[in-house]
Design a protein around this motif. Sequence first.
Motif, PDB file in Angstrom:
ATOM      1  N   THR A   1      31.792   6.972 -29.205  1.00 57.72           N
ATOM      2  CA  THR A   1      30.727   7.801 -29.765  1.00 57.72           C
ATOM      3  C   THR A   1      30.987   9.287 -29.533  1.00 57.72           C
TER       4      THR A   1
ATOM      5  N   LEU B   1      24.428  10.103 -36.041  1.00 56.81           N
ATOM      6  CA  LEU B   1      24.120   8.733 -36.457  1.00 56.81           C
ATOM      7  C   LEU B   1      24.836   8.373 -37.752  1.00 56.81           C
TER       8      LEU B   1
ATOM      9  N   GLU C   1      27.774   5.195 -38.228  1.00 52.07           N
ATOM     10  CA  GLU C   1      27.328   4.031 -38.998  1.00 52.07           C
ATOM     11  C   GLU C   1      28.337   2.894 -39.022  1.00 52.07           C
ATOM     12  N   ASP C   2      29.607   3.232 -39.157  1.00 53.45           N
ATOM     13  CA  ASP C   2      30.646   2.197 -39.286  1.00 53.45           C
ATOM     14  C   ASP C   2      31.470   2.019 -38.013  1.00 53.45           C
TER      15      ASP C   2
ATOM     16  N   PRO D   1      19.927   0.672 -28.561  1.00 56.19           N
ATOM     17  CA  PRO D   1      20.109   0.389 -29.991  1.00 56.19           C
ATOM     18  C   PRO D   1      21.572   0.303 -30.406  1.00 56.19           C
ATOM     19  N   HIS D   2      22.428   1.127 -29.782  1.00 55.51           N
ATOM     20  CA  HIS D   2      23.853   1.076 -30.118  1.00 55.51           C
ATOM     21  C   HIS D   2      24.491  -0.227 -29.626  1.00 55.51           C
TER      22      HIS D   2
ATOM     23  N   GLU E   1      23.020  -3.040 -29.414  1.00 54.64           N
ATOM     24  CA  GLU E   1      22.569  -4.051 -30.368  1.00 54.64           C
ATOM     25  C   GLU E   1      23.317  -3.928 -31.692  1.00 54.64           C
ATOM     26  N   ARG E   2      23.475  -2.700 -32.178  1.00 50.92           N
ATOM     27  CA  ARG E   2      24.177  -2.494 -33.449  1.00 50.92           C
ATOM     28  C   ARG E   2      25.627  -2.956 -33.368  1.00 50.92           C
ATOM     29  N   LEU E   3      26.243  -2.740 -32.216  1.00 49.44           N
ATOM     30  CA  LEU E   3      27.628  -3.156 -32.015  1.00 49.44           C
ATOM     31  C   LEU E   3      27.761  -4.660 -31.793  1.00 49.44           C
ATOM     32  N   GLY E   4      26.627  -5.328 -31.568  1.00 52.12           N
ATOM     33  CA  GLY E   4      26.639  -6.767 -31.356  1.00 52.12           C
ATOM     34  C   GLY E   4      27.140  -7.193 -29.993  1.00 52.12           C
TER      35      GLY E   4
ATOM     36  N   ASP F   1      25.188  -6.401 -26.971  1.00 47.80           N
ATOM     37  CA  ASP F   1      24.110  -6.288 -25.983  1.00 47.80           C
ATOM     38  C   ASP F   1      23.931  -7.563 -25.166  1.00 47.80           C
TER      39      ASP F   1
END
Length: 215
Positions: free
Chosen positions: A17, A79, A83-84, A118-119, A121-124, A126
């Motif tokens: 990031t 952000l 995104e990708d 949240p990141h 979770e977004r990255l899968g 968590d």
Amino acid sequence: MPTRALVFDFDGTLADTESAVLQSWQEVFREHRTELPLAAWYAVIGTQHTTPAMFALLAEHAPDIDPEALRPITKARVLKLLEDLGPREGVLSYLETAKRQGLKLAVASSSSGAWVNPHLERLGIDHYFDAVLTGDRHKAKPDPDLYLAALDALGTDASETIAFEDTPHGVTSAKAAGLTCVAVPNAITERLDFRHADVVLPSFTAKPLDALLSR
């Protein structure tokens, strides 16, 4: 003593990031007709002081800036750039190996929970972690508080826990808490001084976790 737990920094370690955040700030500085000195960035990377330090530095060149007006703009840019973004190469292999071996896992980040969770979770990723410790609830790095809190949350001793970091400030934090620390610099931090880390890896793919633990 065998390793029972791993604690990972988030920004720049689990996911790169920091490249997006740096790019966003560089764009803001250029829009105000100045350049962001990388030395100033390196001085605060891995701590909780990045944003106020950047605004203070920008104000030296553009005294009329309104930090509160710029804050949502810089956040939106970051952000968009993220995104990708996925986990750093080799991270998923480390997490899978750790879970397979029954190791406890935690995140220790100077960033806020509103940023980190949240990141994750977004990255899968968590679901891999037994605890997530963040800078809005603990003193930020290089203070050892985040790592001490991670040890407490995991119920492990420093002597049986390994930290993974991408910045010298993060390594200082982990070592001050008594952990063995593996530095895995990214493209932004690879030129910094990591001589106080116990191990330095150019990437997570350079050495599988099994081989690292056997070392």
